[in-house]
Write an enzyme that holds these catalytic residues in place. Structure first.
Site, short mmCIF file in Angstrom:
data_model
loop_
_atom_site.label_atom_id
_atom_site.label_comp_id
_atom_site.label_asym_id
_atom_site.label_seq_id
_atom_site.Cartn_x
_atom_site.Cartn_y
_atom_site.Cartn_z
CB THR A 340 -0.91 0.01 1.25
OG1 THR A 340 -1.67 -1.18 1.30
CG2 THR A 340 -1.83 1.21 1.27
CB THR A 358 -3.49 -0.96 -1.45
OG1 THR A 358 -2.80 -2.14 -1.04
CG2 THR A 358 -5.00 -1.25 -1.50
N GLY A 421 0.57 0.28 5.49
CA GLY A 421 0.95 -0.63 6.57
C GLY A 421 -0.14 -1.55 7.05
N GLY A 422 -1.17 -1.80 6.21
CA GLY A 422 -2.20 -2.75 6.61
C GLY A 422 -2.91 -2.32 7.88
#
Length: 529
Positions: A340, A358, A421-422
């Protein structure tokens, strides 16, 4: 214990300018956006140029065949808008094609039950309907000033010139060589002899690059014919044919039926400021939950966050994530690598964009469409392959994302911020926002301040640079694991943000990101605060 220096100091000062600023995870992409601002474009125009440039320069992070969401602030209207361009499962997808293996969990981000051959994780069967091009296309139609075609020219030139292989690019490629080698087209594009990661030259005289002429041609056609060419035209037909030839279910009809959405967003008040947040199927509702919990306590009265503050953060994240995982179905492994990128833009008039895009995993599905040169997403992995769950895999379903672009307001300033970073995105964006609103930190101080990550895992991950007093306070009632703030692997999210106070703009990116930078438009006088 770790081997990292205890005396090394790293700083990346925020920049200040009366002109516009682009803050992105790639300096070269930020420069492309800043050049558009200098040519008279607004924040949305700069976002178009930056977005497509990032797809070329950070192919492991995002690209036109991905999805995401953006928040837009229109200064003249004093209104905020959200553009949602998340991915969808193809209409022809059959959940029966993703049988559970009966052994263990998936090999990538999410601890779903494992699927036979990881068909939901890697390869053409993992490809979802991409939304990014339509999202940024409809935003440009509504808010852009500059012609669409010219905004794609920097990305076209970059694709022809090729991605330069420096130590950071070589590190990312080497970390994913085994997966890339499984797809002949990905191997041909990114690897040497189809099996070895390219390495940078040992001297400045060696300039190694990875050109992508097929992507350059795709972007040139898209520039000439408009964004719907990706969905209704030859680009879409070729893309779908490539995916189906490799065993996926994405069809030309899926692309033609896809339409991103744009909606005005109401302000969520918080103390002396507030937020404009993306809606369902993002982390926006969970962000609002976090600040509702923080608002119930006392976070003010100090000029720096202390042990009590970080304890409040950890408790708010824990409660909000518990509700998110129970009700929304997202179940991501909190410390897995994700693919992302985020960038933020402010122009000289005060318009802002916070945009997250992303492919999901690093290098997405690790599959390249040979006729378009595009690296493809693995959005199918966002779904739980086990049926009967809140987020179970099904045909035509929309994906739940962790993206959290935010427009925020303090008592005397406005900011646009987000991160990659999820699941680590939300804690990072929330802490930075709190630093700005609750403690009055400026952008430079906020981005340099150590953070924690408490995103639903078994422990609070704390930056080892936090004071012993803060670490002790956190550890009184929680399991705490300390970690250094490093380039790779990433224990914390990678944010980028801009702020406007009066007629002055500011921009900052994650201090440990070796490529990220905030760049002012060339005509503006900028300096470090």
């Amino acid at each position: 214990m770790n081997a990292f220096s205890r005396s090394q100091t790293i700083r990346k000062p925020a920049i200040r300018s009366k002109a516009g600023i682009v803050a992105a995870q790639s300096r070269l992409a930020a420069e492309a956006g800043a050049a558009v601002l200098a040519e008279g474009g607004d924040a949305l125009d700069a976002a178009v140029a930056t977005s497509f440039a990032l797809g070329v320069l950070e192919p492991w992070m995002s690209g036109p065949a991905g999805g995401g969401a953006m928040m837009i602030w229109r200064e003249a209207e004093q209104k905020a808008y959200c553009v949602h361009y998340g991915m969808r499962a193809p209409a022809g997808l059959d959940p029966a094609d993703y049988p559970l293996s009966g052994e263990g969990v998936a090999s990538d981000l999410f601890p779903w039950k494992a699927v036979v051959d990881d068909r939901n994780v890697e390869g053409a069967t993992a490809v979802a309907v991409p939304g990014l091009v339509d999202g940024i296309g409809i935003a440009h139609q509504r808010f852009g000033r500059r012609p669409w075609q010219g905004l794609l020219e920097p990305a076209i030139a970059l694709a022809r010139e090729g991605l330069r292989i420096d130590w950071y690019a070589a590190l990312i490629l080497a970390s994913n060589t085994r997966s890339l080698a499984r797809d002949a087209d990905a191997a041909a594009l990114f690897l040497e002899d189809g099996m070895w990661p390219p390495v940078p030259g040992w001297t400045a005289l060696v300039d190694r690059r990875v050109p992508n002429p097929a992507m350059a041609e795709t972007l040139a056609v898209l520039a000439e014919r408009g964004h719907r060419e990706f969905y209704d035209g030859e680009i879409g037909r070729r893309l779908a044919a490539d995916v189906q030839a490799k065993g996926g279910s994405l069809s030309a009809e899926d692309l033609s039926a896809y339409h991103a959405t744009i909606a005005e967003i109401a302000r969520t008040p918080y103390r002396d400021g507030g937020f404009y947040l993306p809606g369902n199927l993002t982390a926006g509702p969970t962000f609002a939950d976090v600040f509702a919990r923080l608002g119930e306590g006392d976070m003010t009265g100090l000029d720096q966050p202390d042990g009590h503050s970080f304890g409040a953060y950890a408790d708010a994240f824990a409660g909000a994530y518990q509700d998110r995982l129970a009700g929304m179905g997202d179940n991501e492994a909190p410390h897995s690598p994700t693919c992302t990128t985020h960038f933020s833009v402010v122009d000289r008039d005060g318009n802002m964009v916070a945009m997250t895009q992303t492919l999901l995993s690093v290098f997405g599905s690790r599959v390249v469409s040979p006729s378009t040169g595009l690296l493809l997403n693995n959005g199918i992995m966002w779904f739980d392959p086990e049926q009967g769950k809140p987020n179970s895999l099904g045909p035509g379903k929309r994906c739940l994302m962790n993206v959290c672009p935010v427009i925020g307001e303090t008592a005397d300033a406005r900011f646009a911020i987000g991160a990659s970073g999820g699941r680590k995105i939300l804690p990072a964006v929330a802490q930075l926002s709190s630093f700005l609103i609750d403690f009055g930190l400026d952008l430079d101080a906020a981005f340099h301040h150590p953070r924690i990550d408490a995103s639903g895992g078994p422990a609070v991950i704390a930056d080892e640079a936090l004071s012993p007093e803060i670490l002790a306070a956190l550890g009184q009632t929680r399991r705490v694991v300390t970690a250094p703030r490093t380039v790779y692997p990433n224990s914390f999210a990678c944010p980028a943000g801009v702020m406007r106070r009066g007629a002055q703009n500011f921009g900052a990116t994650e201090i440990m990101s070796p490529w990220g930078d905030a760049v002012a438009e060339p005509s503006g006088a900028s300096d470090h605060p």
